[in-house]
Design a protein around this motif. Sequence first.
Motif, PDB file in Angstrom:
ATOM      1  N   ALA A 163       0.857  -1.182   0.000  1.00 26.74           N
ATOM      2  CA  ALA A 163       0.000   0.000   0.000  1.00 26.74           C
ATOM      3  C   ALA A 163       0.891   1.229   0.000  1.00 26.74           C
ATOM      4  O   ALA A 163       1.792   1.363   0.841  1.00 26.74           O
ATOM      5  CB  ALA A 163      -0.919   0.010   1.219  1.00 26.74           C
ATOM      6  N   ALA A 164       0.650   2.128  -0.936  1.00 22.34           N
ATOM      7  CA  ALA A 164       1.431   3.358  -1.051  1.00 22.34           C
ATOM      8  C   ALA A 164       1.143   4.268   0.144  1.00 22.34           C
ATOM      9  O   ALA A 164       0.163   4.069   0.883  1.00 22.34           O
ATOM     10  CB  ALA A 164       1.071   4.066  -2.354  1.00 22.34           C
ATOM     11  N   PRO A 165       1.972   5.281   0.361  1.00 22.98           N
ATOM     12  CA  PRO A 165       1.712   6.223   1.450  1.00 22.98           C
ATOM     13  C   PRO A 165       0.293   6.789   1.377  1.00 22.98           C
ATOM     14  O   PRO A 165      -0.175   7.186   0.306  1.00 22.98           O
ATOM     15  CB  PRO A 165       2.757   7.316   1.217  1.00 22.98           C
ATOM     16  N   GLY A 166      -0.379   6.788   2.498  1.00 21.14           N
ATOM     17  CA  GLY A 166      -1.737   7.321   2.553  1.00 21.14           C
ATOM     18  C   GLY A 166      -2.816   6.390   2.065  1.00 21.14           C
ATOM     19  O   GLY A 166      -3.997   6.743   2.093  1.00 21.14           O
ATOM     20  N   VAL A 167      -2.445   5.192   1.620  1.00 20.05           N
ATOM     21  CA  VAL A 167      -3.406   4.224   1.084  1.00 20.05           C
ATOM     22  C   VAL A 167      -3.610   3.105   2.102  1.00 20.05           C
ATOM     23  O   VAL A 167      -2.649   2.591   2.674  1.00 20.05           O
ATOM     24  CB  VAL A 167      -2.914   3.636  -0.254  1.00 20.05           C
ATOM     25  N   GLU A 168      -4.850   2.719   2.342  1.00 16.75           N
ATOM     26  CA  GLU A 168      -5.138   1.619   3.256  1.00 16.75           C
ATOM     27  C   GLU A 168      -4.679   0.294   2.659  1.00 16.75           C
ATOM     28  O   GLU A 168      -4.806   0.058   1.456  1.00 16.75           O
ATOM     29  CB  GLU A 168      -6.639   1.555   3.553  1.00 16.75           C
ATOM     30  N   LEU A 169      -4.179  -0.581   3.523  1.00 13.01           N
ATOM     31  CA  LEU A 169      -3.656  -1.871   3.068  1.00 13.01           C
ATOM     32  C   LEU A 169      -4.773  -2.793   2.565  1.00 13.01           C
ATOM     33  O   LEU A 169      -4.629  -3.452   1.537  1.00 13.01           O
ATOM     34  CB  LEU A 169      -2.891  -2.530   4.214  1.00 13.01           C
ATOM     35  N   ARG A 170      -5.862  -2.890   3.266  1.00 14.22           N
ATOM     36  CA  ARG A 170      -7.009  -3.723   2.908  1.00 14.22           C
ATOM     37  C   ARG A 170      -6.610  -5.170   2.583  1.00 14.22           C
ATOM     38  O   ARG A 170      -6.892  -5.690   1.511  1.00 14.22           O
ATOM     39  CB  ARG A 170      -7.783  -3.108   1.743  1.00 14.22           C
ATOM     40  N   PRO A 171      -5.978  -5.854   3.515  1.00 13.36           N
ATOM     41  CA  PRO A 171      -5.564  -7.235   3.254  1.00 13.36           C
ATOM     42  C   PRO A 171      -6.746  -8.185   3.209  1.00 13.36           C
ATOM     43  O   PRO A 171      -7.737  -8.020   3.933  1.00 13.36           O
ATOM     44  CB  PRO A 171      -4.645  -7.542   4.452  1.00 13.36           C
ATOM     45  N   ALA A 172      -6.643  -9.194   2.358  1.00 18.71           N
ATOM     46  CA  ALA A 172      -7.677 -10.225   2.236  1.00 18.71           C
ATOM     47  C   ALA A 172      -7.011 -11.592   2.122  1.00 18.71           C
ATOM     48  O   ALA A 172      -7.331 -12.389   1.245  1.00 18.71           O
ATOM     49  CB  ALA A 172      -8.562  -9.951   1.031  1.00 18.71           C
ATOM     50  N   PHE A 173      -6.058 -11.851   3.007  1.00 20.73           N
ATOM     51  CA  PHE A 173      -5.289 -13.093   2.961  1.00 20.73           C
ATOM     52  C   PHE A 173      -6.129 -14.273   3.441  1.00 20.73           C
ATOM     53  O   PHE A 173      -7.130 -14.108   4.130  1.00 20.73           O
ATOM     54  CB  PHE A 173      -4.035 -12.962   3.826  1.00 20.73           C
ATOM     55  N   GLY A 174      -5.667 -15.467   3.059  1.00 17.68           N
ATOM     56  CA  GLY A 174      -6.325 -16.702   3.430  1.00 17.68           C
ATOM     57  C   GLY A 174      -7.001 -17.355   2.249  1.00 17.68           C
ATOM     58  O   GLY A 174      -7.780 -16.726   1.537  1.00 17.68           O
ATOM     59  N   GLY A 175      -6.656 -18.636   2.002  1.00 20.53           N
ATOM     60  CA  GLY A 175      -7.298 -19.368   0.913  1.00 20.53           C
ATOM     61  C   GLY A 175      -7.027 -18.737  -0.439  1.00 20.53           C
ATOM     62  O   GLY A 175      -5.892 -18.398  -0.777  1.00 20.53           O
ATOM     63  N   ALA A 176      -8.088 -18.563  -1.213  1.00 20.77           N
ATOM     64  CA  ALA A 176      -7.966 -18.039  -2.584  1.00 20.77           C
ATOM     65  C   ALA A 176      -7.875 -16.510  -2.566  1.00 20.77           C
ATOM     66  O   ALA A 176      -8.709 -15.803  -3.132  1.00 20.77           O
ATOM     67  CB  ALA A 176      -9.148 -18.498  -3.421  1.00 20.77           C
ATOM     68  N   SER A 177      -6.826 -16.007  -1.942  1.00 20.32           N
ATOM     69  CA  SER A 177      -6.716 -14.555  -1.750  1.00 20.32           C
ATOM     70  C   SER A 177      -6.302 -13.813  -3.018  1.00 20.32           C
ATOM     71  O   SER A 177      -6.548 -12.605  -3.132  1.00 20.32           O
ATOM     72  CB  SER A 177      -5.722 -14.242  -0.625  1.00 20.32           C
ATOM     73  N   ARG A 178      -5.703 -14.501  -3.972  1.00 17.41           N
ATOM     74  CA  ARG A 178      -5.331 -13.810  -5.220  1.00 17.41           C
ATOM     75  C   ARG A 178      -6.567 -13.186  -5.856  1.00 17.41           C
ATOM     76  O   ARG A 178      -6.541 -12.015  -6.274  1.00 17.41           O
ATOM     77  CB  ARG A 178      -4.669 -14.773  -6.197  1.00 17.41           C
ATOM     78  N   SER A 179      -7.631 -13.942  -5.969  1.00 20.78           N
ATOM     79  CA  SER A 179      -8.839 -13.418  -6.622  1.00 20.78           C
ATOM     80  C   SER A 179      -9.440 -12.273  -5.819  1.00 20.78           C
ATOM     81  O   SER A 179      -9.947 -11.302  -6.399  1.00 20.78           O
ATOM     82  CB  SER A 179      -9.866 -14.534  -6.820  1.00 20.78           C
ATOM     83  N   ARG A 180      -9.370 -12.342  -4.500  1.00 17.56           N
ATOM     84  CA  ARG A 180      -9.915 -11.265  -3.680  1.00 17.56           C
ATOM     85  C   ARG A 180      -9.086  -9.990  -3.808  1.00 17.56           C
ATOM     86  O   ARG A 180      -9.637  -8.885  -3.858  1.00 17.56           O
ATOM     87  CB  ARG A 180     -10.021 -11.701  -2.217  1.00 17.56           C
ATOM     88  N   HIS A 181      -7.782 -10.133  -3.859  1.00 17.46           N
ATOM     89  CA  HIS A 181      -6.942  -8.946  -4.009  1.00 17.46           C
ATOM     90  C   HIS A 181      -7.127  -8.319  -5.393  1.00 17.46           C
ATOM     91  O   HIS A 181      -7.146  -7.095  -5.525  1.00 17.46           O
ATOM     92  CB  HIS A 181      -5.476  -9.288  -3.734  1.00 17.46           C
ATOM     93  N   LEU A 182      -7.259  -9.157  -6.406  1.00 16.99           N
ATOM     94  CA  LEU A 182      -7.562  -8.618  -7.739  1.00 16.99           C
ATOM     95  C   LEU A 182      -8.891  -7.859  -7.730  1.00 16.99           C
ATOM     96  O   LEU A 182      -8.999  -6.746  -8.251  1.00 16.99           O
ATOM     97  CB  LEU A 182      -7.624  -9.751  -8.757  1.00 16.99           C
ATOM     98  N   ALA A 183      -9.907  -8.459  -7.117  1.00 16.48           N
ATOM     99  CA  ALA A 183     -11.228  -7.831  -7.091  1.00 16.48           C
ATOM    100  C   ALA A 183     -11.220  -6.530  -6.298  1.00 16.48           C
ATOM    101  O   ALA A 183     -12.035  -5.636  -6.558  1.00 16.48           O
ATOM    102  CB  ALA A 183     -12.243  -8.804  -6.496  1.00 16.48           C
ATOM    103  N   SER A 184     -10.298  -6.408  -5.357  1.00 22.42           N
ATOM    104  CA  SER A 184     -10.225  -5.196  -4.541  1.00 22.42           C
ATOM    105  C   SER A 184      -9.523  -4.047  -5.255  1.00 22.42           C
ATOM    106  O   SER A 184      -9.460  -2.934  -4.723  1.00 22.42           O
ATOM    107  CB  SER A 184      -9.481  -5.499  -3.235  1.00 22.42           C
ATOM    108  N   GLY A 185      -8.982  -4.320  -6.445  1.00 18.69           N
ATOM    109  CA  GLY A 185      -8.315  -3.287  -7.217  1.00 18.69           C
ATOM    110  C   GLY A 185      -6.809  -3.289  -7.130  1.00 18.69           C
ATOM    111  O   GLY A 185      -6.141  -2.469  -7.779  1.00 18.69           O
ATOM    112  N   ALA A 186      -6.239  -4.198  -6.350  1.00 21.55           N
ATOM    113  CA  ALA A 186      -4.778  -4.291  -6.278  1.00 21.55           C
ATOM    114  C   ALA A 186      -4.227  -4.826  -7.599  1.00 21.55           C
ATOM    115  O   ALA A 186      -4.837  -5.674  -8.246  1.00 21.55           O
ATOM    116  CB  ALA A 186      -4.360  -5.196  -5.127  1.00 21.55           C
TER     117      ALA A 186
END
Length: 227
Positions: free
Chosen positions: A158-181
Amino acid sequence: MRTEGEIATNTDPTGSWSLVVPLKPLARAKSRLGRAVGGDLRPRLALAFAQDTVSAALACRAVGDVVVVTDDVVAAAALAALGARAVPDTPAAGLNAALEHGARSVRARRGDAAVAVLNADLPALRPDELARVLEFSAAFPRAFVSDAQGIGTTFLSAAPGVELRPAFGGASRSRHLASGAVEVVLPGLDSVRRDVDTGDDLGAALALGVGRFTAGLTAPVAPAADL
Protein backbone atom coordinates in the motif's frame (compact mmCIF):
# COMPACT_ATOMS: atom_id res chain seq x y z
CA MET A 1 24.88 -2.49 4.30
CA ARG A 2 26.82 -4.26 7.03
CA THR A 3 27.30 -7.93 7.70
CA GLU A 4 27.10 -9.23 11.25
CA GLY A 5 28.24 -12.84 11.24
CA GLU A 6 26.19 -14.29 8.41
CA ILE A 7 23.30 -11.82 8.74
CA ALA A 8 23.19 -8.98 6.23
CA THR A 9 21.56 -5.84 7.60
CA ASN A 10 20.52 -2.89 5.49
CA THR A 11 21.83 0.30 7.10
CA ASP A 12 20.85 2.63 4.27
CA PRO A 13 18.46 5.14 5.87
CA THR A 14 16.91 5.92 2.46
CA GLY A 15 15.06 2.60 2.34
CA SER A 16 11.49 3.78 1.89
CA TRP A 17 9.45 0.64 2.56
CA SER A 18 8.25 -0.72 5.88
CA LEU A 19 7.42 -4.44 5.81
CA VAL A 20 4.94 -6.18 8.07
CA VAL A 21 5.54 -9.91 8.68
CA PRO A 22 2.86 -11.88 10.58
CA LEU A 23 3.77 -14.99 12.54
CA LYS A 24 1.50 -17.34 14.47
CA PRO A 25 2.64 -18.70 17.83
CA LEU A 26 5.14 -21.40 16.95
CA ALA A 27 3.14 -24.12 18.69
CA ARG A 28 0.38 -23.61 16.09
CA ALA A 29 2.39 -22.56 13.03
CA LYS A 30 2.75 -24.69 9.90
CA SER A 31 0.42 -27.47 11.04
CA ARG A 32 0.24 -29.03 7.57
CA LEU A 33 4.01 -29.25 7.40
CA GLY A 34 4.04 -31.45 10.48
CA ARG A 35 2.78 -34.36 8.42
CA ALA A 36 5.98 -34.27 6.37
CA VAL A 37 8.66 -33.34 8.90
CA GLY A 38 7.23 -34.40 12.25
CA GLY A 39 5.80 -32.46 15.15
CA ASP A 40 9.11 -31.76 16.86
CA LEU A 41 10.76 -30.15 13.85
CA ARG A 42 7.70 -28.25 12.65
CA PRO A 43 7.81 -25.28 15.09
CA ARG A 44 11.57 -24.99 14.72
CA LEU A 45 11.18 -24.81 10.95
CA ALA A 46 8.43 -22.20 11.29
CA LEU A 47 10.84 -19.98 13.21
CA ALA A 48 13.69 -20.68 10.77
CA PHE A 49 11.47 -19.72 7.82
CA ALA A 50 10.63 -16.43 9.54
CA GLN A 51 14.27 -15.77 10.40
CA ASP A 52 15.34 -16.30 6.78
CA THR A 53 12.45 -14.16 5.53
CA VAL A 54 13.25 -11.28 7.87
CA SER A 55 17.00 -11.53 7.20
CA ALA A 56 16.46 -11.29 3.45
CA ALA A 57 13.99 -8.42 3.84
CA LEU A 58 16.38 -6.42 6.01
CA ALA A 59 19.11 -7.00 3.44
CA CYS A 60 16.95 -5.49 0.68
CA ARG A 61 18.09 -1.99 -0.30
CA ALA A 62 14.52 -0.68 -0.58
CA VAL A 63 13.48 -1.73 2.94
CA GLY A 64 13.75 0.71 5.82
CA ASP A 65 12.36 -1.48 8.58
CA VAL A 66 10.53 -4.71 9.33
CA VAL A 67 7.73 -5.11 11.89
CA VAL A 68 6.83 -8.63 13.01
CA VAL A 69 3.35 -9.15 14.43
CA THR A 70 3.43 -12.12 16.80
CA ASP A 71 2.39 -13.20 20.26
CA ASP A 72 5.20 -15.75 20.47
CA VAL A 73 7.86 -14.42 22.84
CA VAL A 74 10.56 -16.80 21.59
CA ALA A 75 9.98 -15.82 17.97
CA ALA A 76 9.73 -12.12 18.86
CA ALA A 77 13.12 -12.23 20.59
CA ALA A 78 14.78 -14.19 17.78
CA LEU A 79 13.50 -11.84 15.08
CA ALA A 80 14.27 -8.71 17.09
CA ALA A 81 17.84 -9.99 17.32
CA LEU A 82 18.00 -9.78 13.53
CA GLY A 83 16.87 -6.13 13.55
CA ALA A 84 13.09 -6.42 13.27
CA ARG A 85 10.66 -4.69 15.62
CA ALA A 86 8.20 -7.11 17.19
CA VAL A 87 4.69 -6.04 18.21
CA PRO A 88 2.06 -8.25 19.86
CA ASP A 89 -1.08 -9.24 18.01
CA THR A 90 -3.34 -7.19 20.26
CA PRO A 91 -6.44 -7.47 18.03
CA ALA A 92 -6.21 -11.28 18.27
CA ALA A 93 -8.83 -11.41 15.53
CA GLY A 94 -7.11 -13.38 12.80
CA LEU A 95 -4.49 -12.81 10.13
CA ASN A 96 -5.95 -9.82 8.33
CA ALA A 97 -6.64 -7.93 11.56
CA ALA A 98 -3.03 -8.61 12.60
CA LEU A 99 -1.77 -7.21 9.30
CA GLU A 100 -3.83 -4.04 9.65
CA HIS A 101 -2.53 -3.70 13.21
CA GLY A 102 1.04 -4.01 11.93
CA ALA A 103 0.44 -1.35 9.29
CA ARG A 104 -1.01 1.00 11.90
CA SER A 105 2.04 0.39 14.09
CA VAL A 106 4.31 1.36 11.19
CA ARG A 107 2.40 4.51 10.34
CA ALA A 108 2.18 5.59 13.97
CA ARG A 109 5.94 6.05 13.69
CA ARG A 110 6.27 6.86 9.99
CA GLY A 111 3.08 8.46 8.78
CA ASP A 112 4.30 8.71 5.20
CA ALA A 113 5.51 5.12 4.95
CA ALA A 114 4.85 2.85 2.03
CA VAL A 115 3.84 -0.43 3.68
CA ALA A 116 3.98 -3.99 2.42
CA VAL A 117 2.99 -7.31 3.95
CA LEU A 118 5.28 -10.26 3.45
CA ASN A 119 4.52 -13.85 4.43
CA ALA A 120 6.75 -15.26 7.15
CA ASP A 121 7.30 -18.56 5.32
CA LEU A 122 9.57 -17.52 2.44
CA PRO A 123 12.85 -19.25 3.41
CA ALA A 124 14.33 -18.93 -0.11
CA LEU A 125 13.63 -15.17 -0.35
CA ARG A 126 16.23 -13.19 -2.33
CA PRO A 127 16.74 -9.50 -1.47
CA ASP A 128 17.19 -8.57 -5.14
CA GLU A 129 13.90 -10.21 -6.14
CA LEU A 130 12.11 -8.42 -3.31
CA ALA A 131 13.67 -5.13 -4.45
CA ARG A 132 12.22 -5.64 -7.94
CA VAL A 133 8.79 -6.30 -6.47
CA LEU A 134 8.96 -3.15 -4.36
CA GLU A 135 10.17 -1.05 -7.29
CA PHE A 136 7.24 -2.26 -9.42
CA SER A 137 4.75 -1.80 -6.59
CA ALA A 138 5.82 1.79 -5.95
CA ALA A 139 3.99 2.84 -9.13
CA PHE A 140 0.57 1.69 -7.84
CA PRO A 141 -1.67 2.43 -4.86
CA ARG A 142 -1.80 -1.29 -4.01
CA ALA A 143 -0.03 -4.29 -5.53
CA PHE A 144 0.38 -7.97 -4.71
CA VAL A 145 2.32 -11.11 -5.58
CA SER A 146 0.49 -14.41 -5.88
CA ASP A 147 1.95 -17.61 -4.49
CA ALA A 148 3.57 -20.29 -6.62
CA GLN A 149 0.20 -22.02 -7.10
CA GLY A 150 -1.42 -18.81 -8.34
CA ILE A 151 -4.13 -19.12 -5.68
CA GLY A 152 -2.91 -17.33 -2.58
CA THR A 153 -0.85 -14.23 -1.87
CA THR A 154 2.65 -13.81 -0.46
CA PHE A 155 3.01 -9.99 -0.71
CA LEU A 156 0.66 -7.01 -0.59
CA SER A 157 1.65 -3.34 -0.69
CA ALA A 158 0.00 0.00 0.00
CA ALA A 159 1.43 3.36 -1.05
CA PRO A 160 1.71 6.22 1.45
CA GLY A 161 -1.74 7.32 2.55
CA VAL A 162 -3.41 4.22 1.08
CA GLU A 163 -5.14 1.62 3.26
CA LEU A 164 -3.66 -1.87 3.07
CA ARG A 165 -7.01 -3.72 2.91
CA PRO A 166 -5.56 -7.24 3.25
CA ALA A 167 -7.68 -10.22 2.24
CA PHE A 168 -5.29 -13.09 2.96
CA GLY A 169 -6.32 -16.70 3.43
CA GLY A 170 -7.30 -19.37 0.91
CA ALA A 171 -7.97 -18.04 -2.58
CA SER A 172 -6.72 -14.55 -1.75
CA ARG A 173 -5.33 -13.81 -5.22
CA SER A 174 -8.84 -13.42 -6.62
CA ARG A 175 -9.92 -11.26 -3.68
CA HIS A 176 -6.94 -8.95 -4.01
CA LEU A 177 -7.56 -8.62 -7.74
CA ALA A 178 -11.23 -7.83 -7.09
CA SER A 179 -10.22 -5.20 -4.54
CA GLY A 180 -8.31 -3.29 -7.22
CA ALA A 181 -4.78 -4.29 -6.28
CA VAL A 182 -2.42 -4.72 -9.24
CA GLU A 183 -0.77 -8.11 -9.61
CA VAL A 184 3.02 -8.07 -9.92
CA VAL A 185 3.71 -10.31 -12.92
CA LEU A 186 7.43 -9.79 -13.40
CA PRO A 187 9.47 -12.86 -14.35
CA GLY A 188 12.05 -14.30 -12.01
CA LEU A 189 10.22 -13.88 -8.70
CA ASP A 190 10.32 -17.53 -7.65
CA SER A 191 11.72 -16.81 -4.19
CA VAL A 192 9.01 -14.24 -3.42
CA ARG A 193 6.26 -16.61 -4.51
CA ARG A 194 7.52 -19.77 -2.79
CA ASP A 195 5.82 -19.98 0.56
CA VAL A 196 6.00 -23.25 2.48
CA ASP A 197 2.93 -25.03 3.83
CA THR A 198 3.60 -28.66 2.90
CA GLY A 199 6.44 -31.10 2.43
CA ASP A 200 6.28 -30.59 -1.32
CA ASP A 201 6.56 -26.82 -0.82
CA LEU A 202 9.60 -27.34 1.39
CA GLY A 203 11.24 -29.49 -1.27
CA ALA A 204 10.65 -26.76 -3.85
CA ALA A 205 12.11 -24.12 -1.54
CA LEU A 206 15.16 -26.27 -0.86
CA ALA A 207 15.66 -26.64 -4.61
CA LEU A 208 15.65 -22.84 -4.96
CA GLY A 209 18.16 -22.50 -2.11
CA VAL A 210 17.06 -21.52 1.38
CA GLY A 211 18.64 -19.19 3.90
CA ARG A 212 21.03 -20.31 6.60
CA PHE A 213 18.47 -20.81 9.36
CA THR A 214 16.33 -23.21 7.33
CA ALA A 215 19.38 -24.86 5.80
CA GLY A 216 20.72 -25.60 9.26
CA LEU A 217 17.60 -27.58 10.13
CA THR A 218 16.90 -29.28 6.82
CA ALA A 219 20.34 -30.61 5.88
CA PRO A 220 19.52 -34.11 7.19
CA VAL A 221 15.83 -33.94 6.34
CA ALA A 222 14.17 -35.48 3.30
CA PRO A 223 10.54 -34.23 3.48
CA ALA A 224 7.94 -36.89 2.92
CA ALA A 225 5.69 -36.36 -0.05
CA ASP A 226 2.21 -35.08 0.78
CA LEU A 227 -0.46 -37.68 0.31
